[in-house]
Design a protein around this motif. Structure first.
Motif, PDB file in Angstrom:
ATOM      1  N   UNK A  86     -53.085  77.770  51.933  1.00  0.00           N
ATOM      2  CA  UNK A  86     -52.826  76.836  53.230  1.00  0.00           C
ATOM      3  C   UNK A  86     -53.504  77.401  54.280  1.00  0.00           C
ATOM      4  N   UNK A  87     -53.449  78.800  54.259  1.00  0.00           N
ATOM      5  CA  UNK A  87     -54.426  79.552  55.475  1.00  0.00           C
ATOM      6  C   UNK A  87     -55.842  79.309  55.181  1.00  0.00           C
ATOM      7  N   UNK A  88     -56.037  79.596  53.756  1.00  0.00           N
ATOM      8  CA  UNK A  88     -57.536  79.535  53.577  1.00  0.00           C
ATOM      9  C   UNK A  88     -58.083  77.949  53.993  1.00  0.00           C
ATOM     10  N   UNK A  89     -57.429  76.993  53.598  1.00  0.00           N
ATOM     11  CA  UNK A  89     -57.709  75.572  53.929  1.00  0.00           C
ATOM     12  C   UNK A  89     -58.028  75.354  55.228  1.00  0.00           C
ATOM     13  N   UNK A  90     -56.891  75.999  56.284  1.00  0.00           N
ATOM     14  CA  UNK A  90     -56.968  75.760  57.670  1.00  0.00           C
ATOM     15  C   UNK A  90     -58.301  76.723  58.126  1.00  0.00           C
ATOM     16  N   UNK A  91     -58.584  77.819  57.505  1.00  0.00           N
ATOM     17  CA  UNK A  91     -59.673  78.455  58.120  1.00  0.00           C
ATOM     18  C   UNK A  91     -60.905  77.697  57.904  1.00  0.00           C
ATOM     19  N   UNK A  92     -61.040  76.991  56.416  1.00  0.00           N
ATOM     20  CA  UNK A  92     -62.385  76.143  56.190  1.00  0.00           C
ATOM     21  C   UNK A  92     -62.330  75.220  57.083  1.00  0.00           C
ATOM     22  N   UNK A  93     -61.213  74.147  57.528  1.00  0.00           N
ATOM     23  CA  UNK A  93     -61.264  73.261  58.189  1.00  0.00           C
ATOM     24  C   UNK A  93     -61.993  74.044  59.763  1.00  0.00           C
ATOM     25  N   UNK A  94     -61.360  74.988  60.186  1.00  0.00           N
ATOM     26  CA  UNK A  94     -61.838  75.571  61.500  1.00  0.00           C
ATOM     27  C   UNK A  94     -63.257  75.861  61.565  1.00  0.00           C
ATOM     28  N   UNK A  95     -63.707  76.363  60.354  1.00  0.00           N
ATOM     29  CA  UNK A  95     -64.992  76.526  60.265  1.00  0.00           C
ATOM     30  C   UNK A  95     -66.147  75.529  60.407  1.00  0.00           C
ATOM     31  N   UNK A  96     -65.458  74.535  59.522  1.00  0.00           N
ATOM     32  CA  UNK A  96     -66.176  73.064  59.552  1.00  0.00           C
ATOM     33  C   UNK A  96     -66.347  72.553  61.091  1.00  0.00           C
ATOM     34  N   UNK A  97     -65.277  72.554  61.846  1.00  0.00           N
ATOM     35  CA  UNK A  97     -65.183  71.960  62.971  1.00  0.00           C
ATOM     36  C   UNK A  97     -66.088  72.841  63.957  1.00  0.00           C
ATOM     37  N   UNK A  98     -65.997  74.188  63.868  1.00  0.00           N
ATOM     38  CA  UNK A  98     -67.001  75.234  64.669  1.00  0.00           C
ATOM     39  C   UNK A  98     -68.437  74.669  64.607  1.00  0.00           C
ATOM     40  N   UNK A  99     -68.842  74.333  63.085  1.00  0.00           N
ATOM     41  CA  UNK A  99     -70.162  74.224  62.538  1.00  0.00           C
ATOM     42  C   UNK A  99     -70.206  72.700  63.442  1.00  0.00           C
ATOM     43  N   UNK A 100     -69.747  71.968  63.231  1.00  0.00           N
ATOM     44  CA  UNK A 100     -70.199  70.407  63.780  1.00  0.00           C
ATOM     45  C   UNK A 100     -70.247  70.718  65.298  1.00  0.00           C
ATOM     46  N   UNK A 101     -69.324  71.295  66.132  1.00  0.00           N
ATOM     47  CA  UNK A 101     -69.406  71.592  67.627  1.00  0.00           C
ATOM     48  C   UNK A 101     -70.729  72.158  67.974  1.00  0.00           C
ATOM     49  N   UNK A 102     -71.005  73.320  67.277  1.00  0.00           N
ATOM     50  CA  UNK A 102     -72.553  74.016  67.260  1.00  0.00           C
ATOM     51  C   UNK A 102     -73.593  73.158  67.124  1.00  0.00           C
ATOM     52  N   UNK A 103     -73.607  72.167  66.083  1.00  0.00           N
ATOM     53  CA  UNK A 103     -74.557  71.129  66.016  1.00  0.00           C
ATOM     54  C   UNK A 103     -74.567  70.165  67.183  1.00  0.00           C
ATOM     55  N   UNK A 104     -73.613  69.633  67.639  1.00  0.00           N
ATOM     56  CA  UNK A 104     -73.509  68.967  68.790  1.00  0.00           C
ATOM     57  C   UNK A 104     -74.101  69.614  70.082  1.00  0.00           C
ATOM     58  N   UNK A 105     -73.714  70.841  70.142  1.00  0.00           N
ATOM     59  CA  UNK A 105     -74.403  71.528  71.401  1.00  0.00           C
ATOM     60  C   UNK A 105     -75.681  71.824  71.155  1.00  0.00           C
ATOM     61  N   UNK A 106     -76.377  71.997  70.045  1.00  0.00           N
ATOM     62  CA  UNK A 106     -77.679  72.312  69.788  1.00  0.00           C
ATOM     63  C   UNK A 106     -78.304  71.051  70.188  1.00  0.00           C
ATOM     64  N   UNK A 107     -77.817  69.926  69.575  1.00  0.00           N
ATOM     65  CA  UNK A 107     -78.535  68.411  69.955  1.00  0.00           C
ATOM     66  C   UNK A 107     -78.764  68.181  71.602  1.00  0.00           C
ATOM     67  N   UNK A 108     -77.512  68.699  72.353  1.00  0.00           N
ATOM     68  CA  UNK A 108     -77.518  68.492  73.761  1.00  0.00           C
ATOM     69  C   UNK A 108     -78.633  69.509  74.204  1.00  0.00           C
ATOM     70  N   UNK A 109     -78.696  70.520  73.860  1.00  0.00           N
ATOM     71  CA  UNK A 109     -79.940  71.837  74.219  1.00  0.00           C
ATOM     72  C   UNK A 109     -81.171  70.977  74.067  1.00  0.00           C
ATOM     73  N   UNK A 110     -81.435  70.585  73.036  1.00  0.00           N
ATOM     74  CA  UNK A 110     -82.859  70.077  72.614  1.00  0.00           C
ATOM     75  C   UNK A 110     -83.307  68.850  73.543  1.00  0.00           C
ATOM     76  N   UNK A 111     -82.103  67.994  73.792  1.00  0.00           N
ATOM     77  CA  UNK A 111     -82.168  66.940  74.675  1.00  0.00           C
ATOM     78  C   UNK A 111     -82.659  67.566  76.012  1.00  0.00           C
ATOM     79  N   UNK A 112     -81.850  68.315  76.512  1.00  0.00           N
ATOM     80  CA  UNK A 112     -82.395  69.057  77.856  1.00  0.00           C
ATOM     81  C   UNK A 112     -83.774  69.677  77.888  1.00  0.00           C
TER      82      UNK A 112
END
Length: 123
Positions: free
Chosen positions: A88-114
């Protein structure tokens, strides 16, 4: 009697300085655009590297989780319960890493737009 067409030296100096300034600005603007393009490309490179590392981390955690599940295939003792909590702990870690990856992709898109809007203003 006609007046000779003599230009005052101050006027000649002012025009010369304006022309030199224009020539100097051209080189500065082109250098700035080159540096901006380089930094944008480097930022994209690093973001892709981080994204790749995050994807590998997710795959590694998923592999570990599947391996542990297969190891615990049967039984229902306390050790199995502890391992299930670890899963269960590993599953939560996987979900957290996936969420951080998506957030960093969104941030990168914003930076590219600027960066693109800045590049358009410079041109």
């Amino acid at each position: 009697m006609s007046v000779p067409n003599i230009v005052q030296p101050q006027v000649t100096d002012a025009v010369t300085q304006a022309n030199v300034t224009t020539l100097g600005n051209g080189a500065a603007v082109s250098t700035t655009q080159s540096i901006l393009a380089l930094s944008q490309a480097q930022g994209t490179l690093f973001a892709n590297m981080v994204g790749g590392q995050q994807s590998q981390a997710i795959a590694a955690l998923a592999t570990v989780m599947r391996g542990v599940e297969q190891t615990l295939g049967g039984g229902g003792n306390e050790a199995d319960a502890g391992m299930r909590q670890a899963l269960v702990s590993i599953n939560k870690t996987i979900e957290n890493v996936a969420a951080q990856s998506a957030a960093s992709r969104d941030f990168l898109k914003k930076i590219e737009g600027v960066a693109e809007s800045i590049s358009m203003k410079i041109k």
